[in-house]
Enzyme design. Structure first.
Site, PDB file in Angstrom:
ATOM      1  N   ARG A   1     -14.422   0.229 -18.523  1.00  0.00           N
ATOM      2  CA  ARG A   1     -13.872   0.081 -17.177  1.00  0.00           C
ATOM      3  C   ARG A   1     -14.260   1.293 -16.348  1.00  0.00           C
ATOM      4  O   ARG A   1     -14.194   2.434 -16.822  1.00  0.00           O
ATOM      5  CB  ARG A   1     -12.358  -0.067 -17.183  1.00  0.00           C
ATOM      6  CG  ARG A   1     -11.769  -0.007 -15.761  1.00  0.00           C
ATOM      7  CD  ARG A   1     -10.415  -0.613 -15.624  1.00  0.00           C
ATOM      8  NE  ARG A   1      -9.888  -0.422 -14.272  1.00  0.00           N
ATOM      9  CZ  ARG A   1     -10.234  -1.154 -13.221  1.00  0.00           C
ATOM     10  NH1 ARG A   1     -11.139  -2.112 -13.342  1.00  0.00           N
ATOM     11  NH2 ARG A   1      -9.709  -0.928 -12.025  1.00  0.00           N
TER      12      ARG A   1
ATOM     13  N   SER B   1     -11.408   4.060 -10.442  1.00  0.00           N
ATOM     14  CA  SER B   1     -11.390   5.101  -9.413  1.00  0.00           C
ATOM     15  C   SER B   1     -10.002   5.710  -9.316  1.00  0.00           C
ATOM     16  O   SER B   1      -8.991   4.997  -9.323  1.00  0.00           O
ATOM     17  CB  SER B   1     -11.799   4.518  -8.058  1.00  0.00           C
ATOM     18  OG  SER B   1     -13.123   4.030  -8.112  1.00  0.00           O
TER      19      SER B   1
ATOM     20  N   CYS C   1      -6.539   7.014  -8.331  1.00  0.00           N
ATOM     21  CA  CYS C   1      -5.570   6.534  -7.337  1.00  0.00           C
ATOM     22  C   CYS C   1      -4.270   7.295  -7.571  1.00  0.00           C
ATOM     23  O   CYS C   1      -3.449   6.906  -8.403  1.00  0.00           O
ATOM     24  CB  CYS C   1      -5.357   5.026  -7.474  1.00  0.00           C
ATOM     25  SG  CYS C   1      -4.122   4.362  -6.313  1.00  0.00           S
TER      26      CYS C   1
ATOM     27  N   CYS D   1      -0.676  -1.254  -4.307  1.00  0.00           N
ATOM     28  CA  CYS D   1      -1.956  -1.595  -4.932  1.00  0.00           C
ATOM     29  C   CYS D   1      -1.701  -1.988  -6.384  1.00  0.00           C
ATOM     30  O   CYS D   1      -0.582  -1.935  -6.876  1.00  0.00           O
ATOM     31  CB  CYS D   1      -2.940  -0.427  -4.851  1.00  0.00           C
ATOM     32  SG  CYS D   1      -2.459   1.014  -5.840  1.00  0.00           S
TER      33      CYS D   1
ATOM     34  N   GLN E   1      -3.619  -1.731 -13.627  1.00  0.00           N
ATOM     35  CA  GLN E   1      -4.969  -1.948 -14.146  1.00  0.00           C
ATOM     36  C   GLN E   1      -5.372  -0.839 -15.111  1.00  0.00           C
ATOM     37  O   GLN E   1      -5.972  -1.108 -16.153  1.00  0.00           O
ATOM     38  CB  GLN E   1      -5.974  -2.031 -12.996  1.00  0.00           C
ATOM     39  CG  GLN E   1      -5.944  -3.344 -12.237  1.00  0.00           C
ATOM     40  CD  GLN E   1      -7.103  -3.460 -11.271  1.00  0.00           C
ATOM     41  OE1 GLN E   1      -7.561  -2.480 -10.699  1.00  0.00           O
ATOM     42  NE2 GLN E   1      -7.596  -4.673 -11.094  1.00  0.00           N
TER      43      GLN E   1
ATOM     44  N   GLU F   1     -11.076   8.911  -4.837  1.00  0.00           N
ATOM     45  CA  GLU F   1      -9.794   8.449  -4.292  1.00  0.00           C
ATOM     46  C   GLU F   1      -9.985   7.661  -3.001  1.00  0.00           C
ATOM     47  O   GLU F   1     -10.830   7.980  -2.165  1.00  0.00           O
ATOM     48  CB  GLU F   1      -8.905   9.668  -4.012  1.00  0.00           C
ATOM     49  CG  GLU F   1      -7.549   9.372  -3.432  1.00  0.00           C
ATOM     50  CD  GLU F   1      -6.541   8.917  -4.472  1.00  0.00           C
ATOM     51  OE1 GLU F   1      -5.832   7.925  -4.185  1.00  0.00           O
ATOM     52  OE2 GLU F   1      -6.449   9.549  -5.532  1.00  0.00           O
ATOM     53  N   GLY F   2      -9.181   6.607  -2.855  1.00  0.00           N
ATOM     54  CA  GLY F   2      -9.195   5.853  -1.614  1.00  0.00           C
ATOM     55  C   GLY F   2     -10.516   5.172  -1.326  1.00  0.00           C
ATOM     56  O   GLY F   2     -10.975   5.156  -0.188  1.00  0.00           O
TER      57      GLY F   2
ATOM     58  N   ASP G   1     -15.995   0.152   1.665  1.00  0.00           N
ATOM     59  CA  ASP G   1     -15.913   0.861   0.394  1.00  0.00           C
ATOM     60  C   ASP G   1     -16.983   1.943   0.391  1.00  0.00           C
ATOM     61  O   ASP G   1     -18.170   1.653   0.524  1.00  0.00           O
ATOM     62  CB  ASP G   1     -16.135  -0.119  -0.765  1.00  0.00           C
ATOM     63  CG  ASP G   1     -15.724   0.446  -2.120  1.00  0.00           C
ATOM     64  OD1 ASP G   1     -15.767   1.679  -2.278  1.00  0.00           O
ATOM     65  OD2 ASP G   1     -15.388  -0.344  -3.015  1.00  0.00           O
TER      66      ASP G   1
ATOM     67  N   ARG H   1     -17.377   4.187  -2.143  1.00  0.00           N
ATOM     68  CA  ARG H   1     -17.575   4.709  -3.497  1.00  0.00           C
ATOM     69  C   ARG H   1     -19.034   4.590  -3.949  1.00  0.00           C
ATOM     70  O   ARG H   1     -19.782   3.737  -3.467  1.00  0.00           O
ATOM     71  CB  ARG H   1     -16.679   3.968  -4.491  1.00  0.00           C
ATOM     72  CG  ARG H   1     -15.213   4.304  -4.369  1.00  0.00           C
ATOM     73  CD  ARG H   1     -14.368   3.444  -5.278  1.00  0.00           C
ATOM     74  NE  ARG H   1     -14.353   2.043  -4.887  1.00  0.00           N
ATOM     75  CZ  ARG H   1     -13.659   1.093  -5.504  1.00  0.00           C
ATOM     76  NH1 ARG H   1     -12.932   1.407  -6.559  1.00  0.00           N
ATOM     77  NH2 ARG H   1     -13.692  -0.155  -5.070  1.00  0.00           N
TER      78      ARG H   1
END
Length: 362
Positions: free
Chosen positions: A217, A220, A222, A233, A238, A260-261, A294, A296
């Protein structure tokens, strides 16, 4: 022994300068400009910029420009002319959407349509990488030696653009055994980017066979969900569900990526949450701030998995973008394993938006 700064070291210094409200010089294609993040500009800095000459503009991304009804003649950005009688409060109001609904009239805004926007585009990339709002003051200069005269960091714009876009290279720092609730046989690996950025972590459960597809997995960071148990969220559930499944199967690897975010940082994420309280969904909030849906970089996850010796993965995700990114960066995703947990009354609309606008399988 060479004591001068390398280009990468200069970029990291420039990020710190931006966060401190110190101008940075960008040079390229026969032009140079001082750039300064609008979020942290002070009256003294603004006065200093104006004293150096005319032509001051505020560069905004197309998303923020659309919100402000400013013309984005350059396609992906707008160069808004800064009038001489407008101060820091006006600039921050253009940069930060916090008061957009209470004070919607900020114009009329005049955008430049002539000349090149290359330095402005790179400046926006730099301020984003410093996790500040994507709004930057740009003052063109005729004197290329101005940066040295003022003791400012000077960057080659073309090299900066290349560095901002290239894949991050990470090196292992240390790993140590860590028994966890999910599995007694746990190990945490720390990886540090060679460009001086934030560290990322890999949590290895058991001893995954490198010759077989590994249950993996990309998670990210959080802070609100993983640490505070936020109901807005599904990140915390998860994270725990992924570790639990790896523990049940006896092997797996969870990458904890400090993005983050969706890559905009905690402060900007809280700004997005404030906008959501005003009625905007998660994507609309990001756009009003000036960010993409996004921000990321999942190439980091692909690089970490390759570094750890994995070539095939069973990916725990609902996000098809992660699958595509791994498949195009040296990994083979042999199976997408669904991870549907953590739905609450508070996050139901958020999850629906991820499905409708970001293509998540929910």
């Amino acid at each position: 022994m060479a004591l001068g700064l390398t280009p990468v070291e200069k970029i990291n210094r420039a990020r710190a300068d931006m966060r401190l409200g110190v101008p940075v010089m960008l040079q390229g294609a026969g032009a140079q400009a001082l750039v300064l993040a609008a979020e942290v500009v002070t009256p003294a800095r603004l006065e200093g910029l104006r004293a150096l000459g005319p032509g001051l503009v505020l560069a905004l991304t197309r998303h923020r420009a659309e919100t402000l009804k400013a013309r984005a003649y350059d396609g992906d950005l707008a160069r808004v002319i800064v009038p001489d009688d407008m101060g820091c409060d006006w600039l921050r109001a253009l940069a930060d959407p916090a008061d957009d609904l209470r004070h919607p009239m900020k114009g009329p805004l005049m955008s430049m349509r002539d000349g090149q926007a290359d330095l402005h585009r790179v400046a926006l990339g730099l301020v984003k990488s410093a996790q500040l709002l994507p709004a930057v003051l740009v003052l063109p200069l005729a004197d290329a030696d101005a940066a040295g005269a003022f003791g400012l960091t000077a960057l080659d714009a073309q090299h900066l653009s290349h560095e901002l876009q290239r894949e991050t290279v990470l090196s292992p720092v240390i790993s140590a055994r860590l028994p966890m609730a999910a599995a007694q046989a746990g190990r945490v690996h720390i990886f540090r980017p060679r460009d001086g950025g934030v560290e990322h972590y890999a949590i290895e459960i058991g001893q995954p066979d490198r010759t077989q597809p590994v249950l993996a997995r990309l998670h990210s960071a959080c802070f609100t969900g993983d640490v505070l148990g936020s109901l807005k969220c599904d990140c915390g559930p998860q994270l725990q569900a992924a570790l639990a499944q790896m523990g049940q199967e006896g092997a797996g690897v969870l990458l904890y990526l400090n993005q983050e975010g969706r890559g905009i940082g905690l402060a900007n994420k809280m700004r997005a949450y404030s906008l959501q309280d005003q009625g905007f969904d998660t994507v609309e909030a990001n756009h009003r701030l000036g960010f993409e849906d996004d921000e990321r970089d999942f190439r980091i996850g692909a690089g970490l998995l390759r570094t750890m010796g994995f070539g095939q993965v069973r990916l725990l995700t609902n996000n098809p973008r992660k699958v595509d990114m791994l498949n195009t960066h040296g990994l083979s995703v042999v199976e997408r394993v669904a991870l549907r947990v953590g739905e609450t009354e508070e996050n139901r609309a958020y999850l629906a938006t991820k499905a409708a606008k970001s293509g998540h399988f929910l």
